[in-house]
Motif scaffolding. Sequence first.
Motif, PDB file in Angstrom:
ATOM      1  N   ARG A 463      85.156  62.124  -7.577  1.00  8.68           N
ATOM      2  CA  ARG A 463      86.560  62.421  -7.307  1.00  8.68           C
ATOM      3  C   ARG A 463      87.426  61.367  -7.986  1.00  8.68           C
ATOM      4  NH1 ARG A 463      87.475  67.405  -5.044  1.00  8.68           N
ATOM      5  NH2 ARG A 463      89.493  66.595  -4.348  1.00  8.68           N
ATOM      6  N   HIS A 464      88.579  61.772  -8.477  1.00  8.11           N
ATOM      7  CA  HIS A 464      89.459  60.881  -9.233  1.00  8.11           C
ATOM      8  C   HIS A 464      90.769  60.679  -8.485  1.00  8.11           C
ATOM      9  CE1 HIS A 464      86.960  60.863 -12.893  1.00  8.11           C
ATOM     10  NE2 HIS A 464      86.647  62.098 -12.528  1.00  8.11           N
ATOM     11  N   ALA A 465      91.240  59.437  -8.438  1.00 11.94           N
ATOM     12  CA  ALA A 465      92.452  59.054  -7.719  1.00 11.94           C
ATOM     13  C   ALA A 465      93.691  59.194  -8.602  1.00 11.94           C
ATOM     14  CB  ALA A 465      92.313  57.622  -7.209  1.00 11.94           C
ATOM     15  N   GLY A 466      94.853  58.943  -7.983  1.00 14.85           N
ATOM     16  CA  GLY A 466      96.122  59.181  -8.647  1.00 14.85           C
ATOM     17  C   GLY A 466      96.363  58.344  -9.886  1.00 14.85           C
ATOM     18  N   GLN A 467      96.029  57.047  -9.831  1.00 11.85           N
ATOM     19  CA  GLN A 467      96.277  56.202 -10.993  1.00 11.85           C
ATOM     20  C   GLN A 467      95.380  56.588 -12.166  1.00 11.85           C
ATOM     21  OE1 GLN A 467      98.915  54.224 -11.330  1.00 11.85           O
ATOM     22  NE2 GLN A 467      99.395  55.107  -9.313  1.00 11.85           N
ATOM     23  N   GLU A 468      94.193  57.105 -11.875  1.00 15.05           N
ATOM     24  CA  GLU A 468      93.349  57.625 -12.947  1.00 15.05           C
ATOM     25  C   GLU A 468      94.011  58.825 -13.619  1.00 15.05           C
ATOM     26  OE1 GLU A 468      88.890  57.665 -12.140  1.00 15.05           O
ATOM     27  OE2 GLU A 468      89.741  57.697 -10.113  1.00 15.05           O
ATOM     28  N   LEU A 469      94.640  59.661 -12.800  1.00 13.19           N
ATOM     29  CA  LEU A 469      95.312  60.834 -13.357  1.00 13.19           C
ATOM     30  C   LEU A 469      96.521  60.421 -14.194  1.00 13.19           C
ATOM     31  CD1 LEU A 469      95.529  63.845 -13.677  1.00 13.19           C
ATOM     32  CD2 LEU A 469      96.630  63.991 -11.428  1.00 13.19           C
ATOM     33  N   VAL A 470      97.253  59.398 -13.753  1.00 14.64           N
ATOM     34  CA  VAL A 470      98.348  58.871 -14.579  1.00 14.64           C
ATOM     35  C   VAL A 470      97.809  58.462 -15.951  1.00 14.64           C
ATOM     36  CG1 VAL A 470      99.985  56.968 -14.849  1.00 14.64           C
ATOM     37  CG2 VAL A 470      99.802  58.142 -12.652  1.00 14.64           C
ATOM     38  N   GLY A 471      96.672  57.758 -15.961  1.00 17.01           N
ATOM     39  CA  GLY A 471      96.070  57.327 -17.222  1.00 17.01           C
ATOM     40  C   GLY A 471      95.685  58.494 -18.112  1.00 17.01           C
ATOM     41  N   LEU A 472      95.105  59.533 -17.513  1.00 12.79           N
ATOM     42  CA  LEU A 472      94.721  60.708 -18.288  1.00 12.79           C
ATOM     43  C   LEU A 472      95.942  61.372 -18.921  1.00 12.79           C
ATOM     44  CD1 LEU A 472      92.798  62.954 -19.224  1.00 12.79           C
ATOM     45  CD2 LEU A 472      93.046  64.006 -16.961  1.00 12.79           C
ATOM     46  N   LEU A 473      97.007  61.535 -18.137  1.00 16.90           N
ATOM     47  CA  LEU A 473      98.198  62.199 -18.660  1.00 16.90           C
ATOM     48  C   LEU A 473      98.866  61.361 -19.750  1.00 16.90           C
ATOM     49  CD1 LEU A 473      99.741  63.673 -15.375  1.00 16.90           C
ATOM     50  CD2 LEU A 473      98.124  64.729 -16.971  1.00 16.90           C
ATOM     51  N   LYS A 474      98.809  60.048 -19.631  1.00 14.79           N
ATOM     52  CA  LYS A 474      99.384  59.179 -20.660  1.00 14.79           C
ATOM     53  C   LYS A 474      98.609  59.275 -21.975  1.00 14.79           C
ATOM     54  CE  LYS A 474     100.793  55.015 -19.492  1.00 14.79           C
ATOM     55  NZ  LYS A 474     100.857  53.681 -18.844  1.00 14.79           N
ATOM     56  N   ARG A 475      97.329  59.610 -21.906  1.00 14.78           N
ATOM     57  CA  ARG A 475      96.542  59.768 -23.133  1.00 14.78           C
ATOM     58  C   ARG A 475      96.895  61.058 -23.871  1.00 14.78           C
ATOM     59  NH1 ARG A 475      92.423  57.804 -19.692  1.00 14.78           N
ATOM     60  NH2 ARG A 475      91.363  59.837 -19.514  1.00 14.78           N
ATOM     61  N   HIS A 476      97.716  61.869 -23.245  1.00 14.92           N
ATOM     62  CA  HIS A 476      98.151  63.133 -23.846  1.00 14.92           C
ATOM     63  C   HIS A 476      99.683  63.126 -23.896  1.00 14.92           C
ATOM     64  CE1 HIS A 476      94.163  65.056 -23.861  1.00 14.92           C
ATOM     65  NE2 HIS A 476      93.955  64.307 -22.791  1.00 14.92           N
ATOM     66  N   PRO A 477     100.249  62.541 -24.944  1.00 18.43           N
ATOM     67  CA  PRO A 477     101.693  62.275 -24.957  1.00 18.43           C
ATOM     68  C   PRO A 477     102.578  63.500 -25.018  1.00 18.43           C
ATOM     69  CG  PRO A 477     100.683  61.674 -27.056  1.00 18.43           C
ATOM     70  CD  PRO A 477      99.561  61.976 -26.112  1.00 18.43           C
ATOM     71  N   ARG A 478     102.012  64.688 -25.187  1.00 15.67           N
ATOM     72  CA  ARG A 478     102.853  65.883 -25.131  1.00 15.67           C
ATOM     73  C   ARG A 478     103.016  66.399 -23.711  1.00 15.67           C
ATOM     74  NH1 ARG A 478     104.396  67.762 -30.066  1.00 15.67           N
ATOM     75  NH2 ARG A 478     104.894  69.838 -29.312  1.00 15.67           N
ATOM     76  N   VAL A 479     102.452  65.683 -22.723  1.00 13.18           N
ATOM     77  CA  VAL A 479     102.784  65.935 -21.316  1.00 13.18           C
ATOM     78  C   VAL A 479     104.162  65.348 -21.064  1.00 13.18           C
ATOM     79  CG1 VAL A 479     102.201  65.444 -18.915  1.00 13.18           C
ATOM     80  CG2 VAL A 479     100.385  65.953 -20.553  1.00 13.18           C
ATOM     81  N   LEU A 480     105.093  66.162 -20.632  1.00 17.33           N
ATOM     82  CA  LEU A 480     106.471  65.724 -20.422  1.00 17.33           C
ATOM     83  C   LEU A 480     106.727  65.275 -18.996  1.00 17.33           C
ATOM     84  CD1 LEU A 480     108.396  68.537 -22.358  1.00 17.33           C
ATOM     85  CD2 LEU A 480     107.508  66.358 -23.227  1.00 17.33           C
ATOM     86  N   ALA A 481     106.073  65.943 -18.025  1.00 14.41           N
ATOM     87  CA  ALA A 481     106.363  65.634 -16.622  1.00 14.41           C
ATOM     88  C   ALA A 481     105.193  66.025 -15.745  1.00 14.41           C
ATOM     89  CB  ALA A 481     107.628  66.360 -16.161  1.00 14.41           C
TER      90      ALA A 481
END
Length: 585
Positions: A463-481
């Motif tokens: 299972r993955h926590a919230g800060q891990e998900l922040v990191g994943l989304l930051k690795r994909h810079p076309r995520v806007l929000a």
Amino acid sequence: MPRTRSVVTALDRRSPLARRSFLAAAGALSATTGVGLAVGLADGGHQARAARPEQPLGQLTNRPAPAAPPAPYRRGTTLSTVAAPVSGQGYRRLGSGPAWPRLTRGEMASAKKGRDGRRRTLAAFVQFTDLHVVDAQHPNRYEFLRAETASAWRPHEALSVQGVVSLVERVNALRGAPATGAPLSFVMTTGDNTDNNSRCELDWFLKAMSGGVIVPNSGDPRRYEGVQDSGLPLYWHPDRELRDADKKAGFPHVPGFLDAAIGAVRSPGLNVPWYSTVGNHDFLQGGCFAGDSWFAEFSTGARKLMEIDPAEADRFWKTVRAGDDPKGAYFKELIRSHRRALRPVTPDSARAPFSPREYVQAHLDPVYTGPGPVGHGYTRANLEAGTRYYSFDIAEDVLGISLDTTNSGGHYEGSLGQAQWDWLERTLERSAKDGRYAIVFSHHTSASMGNTRPDPARPGEARHAGQELVGLLKRHPRVLAWVNGHTHRNRIRPRGTFWEISTASHTDYPQLARVIEIADNKDGTLSLFTTLIESAAPHRTSYEDLSQTGLASLYRELSFNAPGRNPKLLGESYDRNTELLLRKR
């Protein structure tokens, strides 16, 4: 003998008796509304009763919104006016107060002059979150924790259906997106659509969103039989002269309140498509406990606990907050040890919990389609795979991604399982290759995703926590929000390459939803506009007005005055109406 009713569901219509009951109910209701309102997980508590003369239901409509005006505009939003207290002390009446301004936030990109004249709108939509459509008489609720947490019981919660329908009416009346004037494409609900994983609550929620007649009552069809008619001074008794704790604080005596609260409500349904994301209250008992057969039996049974010793309540709540009782063992022991104190209620099979599969199946039921899409994001593939996450097209250039952050192992905090994590990575990679932006939706926020205990449905899965998900989304810079809820608080945070947008609930004050617009400024930057909206109910209330609209107004005023209300849920001015800038990537 106590009265029980069968629940006609998408799963049990095979029986001849259920089929006959279903067809008779659908025929009676469709004659007045044009839709098969009796289809679904339940009959909504009861068949729709005739409207009282003092509570006209009006004609059920689902009309297109008026043509969009020149942008920007303010009408119907908190850019125009916001409910505010007009009296000084004690219980405070509400009226129309000053608007909230729009603030520009440039932490991740600078605002460039002339962008208003250059920009192109990519998408515009509305976020609902934490509607908490609640069966206020449900046996599994823990109202007796009221002194420990304001979320255990709210004086206004018997009016949740009226409040949600009024929010639907607000969206239907909007003339487009406030900043750009673009048409609104859809509404997304980001979880806690229901309150106690109850079939009747799910039916009420789906009818409120898609259109129909709702009778927000369970148990005895003739009367309310919950804590607000218990005689216990811990709760507000609107119909009685009882000098309860809330009346001592200035809460009003409102004769006829409870009868009106359980009366028929008509929803026109949204006039735009809508999508659904799941929250912890949708799948867990009380939003906390992994359910089992004991909870199912108690939910539909004839006993309810309404009061315990304050010291016991304090111990129970500390255990829940710590996440030490994910399966509700403490709750079960309280019921067993207080069996002599349990109060009789009318048993009702419509209060039965729904499974994750039934949740998806109900969304796929044609009677709840409304303006679409079929399934409201969920598909037959979700049903077959046992998943509650999906992607969908927001616009040609923008992909929407709805996550399931609830941990079915119990506790109200969330996390993300490995299979869903891998799917999300693949989806983001594919979207980027296609040159598309992405908006991610979930119930939980990054700070409320620390519950990484194993999911009993997939015990060997990480299972993955919230800060891990922040990191994943930051690795994909076309995520806007990343758009979410859960905390019942307005908060907007920069996350390096994207914005995390959290919106207040529609159960606790300030009872808001949020319009989000995405625009390309044609200068190397993008703007995300966020605009908060209230329900369509008038700010001023009258205790003599117990119509559907009057009750929706009272829903807001009572929530403002609820003991324990947290003013921080409003957020700061920069968490409300904003222009959020991003570098174009």
